[in-house]
Design a protein around this motif. Sequence first.
Motif, mmCIF file in Angstrom:
data_model
loop_
_atom_site.group_PDB
_atom_site.id
_atom_site.type_symbol
_atom_site.label_atom_id
_atom_site.label_comp_id
_atom_site.label_asym_id
_atom_site.label_seq_id
_atom_site.Cartn_x
_atom_site.Cartn_y
_atom_site.Cartn_z
ATOM 1 N N GLN A 52 -7.105 1.543 -3.583
ATOM 2 C CA GLN A 52 -8.408 2.201 -3.596
ATOM 3 C C GLN A 52 -8.269 3.535 -4.307
ATOM 4 O OE1 GLN A 52 -10.046 2.956 0.300
ATOM 5 N NE2 GLN A 52 -11.557 4.422 -0.462
ATOM 6 N N THR A 53 -9.228 3.857 -5.177
ATOM 7 C CA THR A 53 -9.229 5.151 -5.856
ATOM 8 C C THR A 53 -10.112 6.122 -5.073
ATOM 9 O OG1 THR A 53 -8.950 4.100 -8.017
ATOM 10 C CG2 THR A 53 -9.734 6.370 -7.999
ATOM 11 N N TYR A 54 -9.529 7.239 -4.652
ATOM 12 C CA TYR A 54 -10.293 8.268 -3.938
ATOM 13 C C TYR A 54 -10.930 9.241 -4.925
ATOM 14 C CZ TYR A 54 -8.259 6.736 0.495
ATOM 15 O OH TYR A 54 -7.906 6.003 1.596
ATOM 16 N N THR A 55 -10.119 9.827 -5.770
ATOM 17 C CA THR A 55 -10.570 10.654 -6.882
ATOM 18 C C THR A 55 -9.657 10.307 -8.045
ATOM 19 O OG1 THR A 55 -9.081 12.502 -6.345
ATOM 20 C CG2 THR A 55 -11.266 12.534 -5.324
ATOM 21 N N PRO A 56 -9.995 10.683 -9.291
ATOM 22 C CA PRO A 56 -9.122 10.331 -10.411
ATOM 23 C C PRO A 56 -7.674 10.758 -10.171
ATOM 24 C CG PRO A 56 -11.199 11.167 -11.235
ATOM 25 C CD PRO A 56 -11.226 11.368 -9.742
ATOM 26 N N GLY A 57 -6.767 9.777 -10.186
ATOM 27 C CA GLY A 57 -5.355 10.060 -9.992
ATOM 28 C C GLY A 57 -4.888 10.059 -8.551
ATOM 29 N N VAL A 58 -5.787 9.942 -7.597
ATOM 30 C CA VAL A 58 -5.426 9.927 -6.170
ATOM 31 C C VAL A 58 -5.833 8.577 -5.590
ATOM 32 C CG1 VAL A 58 -5.714 11.010 -3.914
ATOM 33 C CG2 VAL A 58 -5.706 12.418 -5.988
ATOM 34 N N TYR A 59 -4.855 7.862 -5.028
ATOM 35 C CA TYR A 59 -5.052 6.475 -4.626
ATOM 36 C C TYR A 59 -4.627 6.247 -3.177
ATOM 37 C CZ TYR A 59 -5.048 6.008 -9.716
ATOM 38 O OH TYR A 59 -5.309 6.157 -11.058
ATOM 39 N N SER A 60 -5.077 5.134 -2.641
ATOM 40 C CA SER A 60 -4.556 4.669 -1.365
ATOM 41 C C SER A 60 -3.162 4.093 -1.586
ATOM 42 C CB SER A 60 -5.461 3.578 -0.790
ATOM 43 O OG SER A 60 -5.390 2.404 -1.598
ATOM 44 N N SER A 61 -2.446 3.880 -0.491
ATOM 45 C CA SER A 61 -1.203 3.121 -0.597
ATOM 46 C C SER A 61 -1.517 1.720 -1.106
ATOM 47 C CB SER A 61 -0.519 3.028 0.767
ATOM 48 O OG SER A 61 -0.147 4.294 1.235
ATOM 49 N N THR A 62 -0.523 1.082 -1.681
ATOM 50 C CA THR A 62 -0.688 -0.278 -2.176
ATOM 51 C C THR A 62 -1.077 -1.218 -1.045
ATOM 52 O OG1 THR A 62 0.975 0.122 -3.867
ATOM 53 C CG2 THR A 62 0.486 -2.163 -3.360
ATOM 54 N N ALA A 63 -2.049 -2.075 -1.308
ATOM 55 C CA ALA A 63 -2.442 -3.078 -0.325
ATOM 56 C C ALA A 63 -1.295 -4.069 -0.145
ATOM 57 C CB ALA A 63 -3.705 -3.798 -0.795
ATOM 58 N N TRP A 64 -0.724 -4.080 1.042
ATOM 59 C CA TRP A 64 0.450 -4.910 1.337
ATOM 60 C C TRP A 64 0.416 -5.208 2.827
ATOM 61 C CZ3 TRP A 64 3.673 -6.796 -2.328
ATOM 62 C CH2 TRP A 64 4.904 -7.334 -1.941
ATOM 63 N N PRO A 65 0.720 -6.441 3.255
ATOM 64 C CA PRO A 65 0.604 -6.767 4.679
ATOM 65 C C PRO A 65 1.386 -5.792 5.561
ATOM 66 C CG PRO A 65 0.969 -8.757 3.389
ATOM 67 C CD PRO A 65 1.132 -7.607 2.443
ATOM 68 N N ALA A 66 0.732 -5.313 6.619
ATOM 69 C CA ALA A 66 1.335 -4.303 7.481
ATOM 70 C C ALA A 66 2.605 -4.803 8.159
ATOM 71 C CB ALA A 66 0.330 -3.858 8.540
ATOM 72 N N ASN A 67 2.705 -6.104 8.391
ATOM 73 C CA ASN A 67 3.864 -6.645 9.111
ATOM 74 C C ASN A 67 5.029 -6.977 8.186
ATOM 75 O OD1 ASN A 67 2.752 -8.855 7.835
ATOM 76 N ND2 ASN A 67 2.875 -10.206 9.614
ATOM 77 N N GLN A 68 4.869 -6.721 6.882
ATOM 78 C CA GLN A 68 5.937 -7.003 5.933
ATOM 79 C C GLN A 68 6.411 -5.697 5.295
ATOM 80 O OE1 GLN A 68 4.947 -10.048 3.054
ATOM 81 N NE2 GLN A 68 3.889 -11.298 4.577
ATOM 82 N N PRO A 69 7.724 -5.518 5.133
ATOM 83 C CA PRO A 69 8.217 -4.294 4.491
ATOM 84 C C PRO A 69 7.974 -4.313 2.993
ATOM 85 C CG PRO A 69 10.037 -5.793 4.895
ATOM 86 C CD PRO A 69 8.824 -6.423 5.525
ATOM 87 N N MET A 70 7.823 -3.143 2.415
ATOM 88 C CA MET A 70 7.898 -2.982 0.967
ATOM 89 C C MET A 70 9.291 -2.432 0.697
ATOM 90 S SD MET A 70 4.191 -1.314 0.028
ATOM 91 C CE MET A 70 4.629 -1.161 -1.693
ATOM 92 N N CYS A 71 10.123 -3.218 0.067
ATOM 93 C CA CYS A 71 11.527 -2.854 -0.103
ATOM 94 C C CYS A 71 11.685 -1.678 -1.058
ATOM 95 C CB CYS A 71 12.319 -4.061 -0.604
ATOM 96 S SG CYS A 71 12.282 -5.447 0.546
ATOM 97 N N MET A 72 12.886 -1.115 -1.070
ATOM 98 C CA MET A 72 13.161 0.065 -1.892
ATOM 99 C C MET A 72 12.845 -0.197 -3.368
ATOM 100 S SD MET A 72 14.241 2.877 -0.477
ATOM 101 C CE MET A 72 14.712 3.404 1.180
#
Length: 344
Positions: free
Chosen positions: A99-119
């Motif tokens: 989600q874009t809040y303002t130009p250049g400022v975004y939400s975290s990537t949409a990714w299932p909460a129960n799954q890790p986003m690896c390094m």
Amino acid sequence: MSLTSSAPMSPGPVLTSASAPRADLHPGKPPILHVPTPAQADPPAWAAEHRHTLLGLVAEHGAVLVRGLGLCDPGQVASVFSQLTPALMADTEAFAPRQTYTPGVYSSTAWPANQPMCMHHELSYTHSPPGLLLLACLTAPTTGGATALADSATVLDALPPELVQRFEQQGWLLTRTYNDDIGASWTEAFGTEDRAAVESYCRANAVEFAWQADGSLRTRQHRPAVVRHPATGRRCWFNQIAFLNEWTLAPEVREYLIDVYGAEALPFNTRFGDGDPIGEDMVEAINTAYAEHTIREPWQSGDLMLIDNIRTAHSREPFEPPREVLVAMAAPQPPVAAPEGSTR
């Protein structure tokens, strides 16, 4: 852990007054800078006053967590970010929607909460990746959800030498198939519905592309796996080889995607620079090296974090919602040519 060890660059002047922030260094945690309560009255002004100190701490330690600013809304966060860097980057080629809040400022990537986003290193597969990440936590999860960190030079030293040598000689390939079902669609990733604009971007950024009969887009890009840090010259393991590889997916997810899309049309996958597949054991070795050199500190609402994106990899641990973390990217790096050896 080298994220809290000394580095060639100085953090600049040390703040010693009673109202000055203080940095706490503890094993297994990122540097934490505690700010005085009055700073909450005007976080953007505080950020402007202490910009050089904050960036100096990032240069010295690879990251810094700022606690006590009390950040509470996207507009305030955008103002703080603008005080810390002259310009924010657009999030192009994202692998999942934001989600874009303002130009250049975004939400975290949409990714299932129960799954890790690896390094990984943010947008390390792009032609000009960001050198600086800025994160702000508006709502901390009750459990989990930390943005954990790992020093890329330390991880490089921990990897099997033969694996590093091959990736350093050949680089790595990212293959993507953009569709409307999994991850970001091509219109979301490139911010346009104009195919000609997408093609122009790909040509300018060393991305091979092919439109499919069903309207989907397939791309391939060849990137270096090891780069030298622009300030220190240290060799850094800088890529998303493990994170975007099929073997990092949960087994049931991988099997489902292969069943639906086929092994050659997964939403994303990585290979050696010569096109050879990367084995499950190799991906496990990379993720194990990251795990052995990970530091973490749970988010608190109102926190700010700055990360040197070249020196420091980051992950997102599973959590129980809600969790709201805003993200911005800055300091685009000059393109680095990948080693010879790519299949064309």
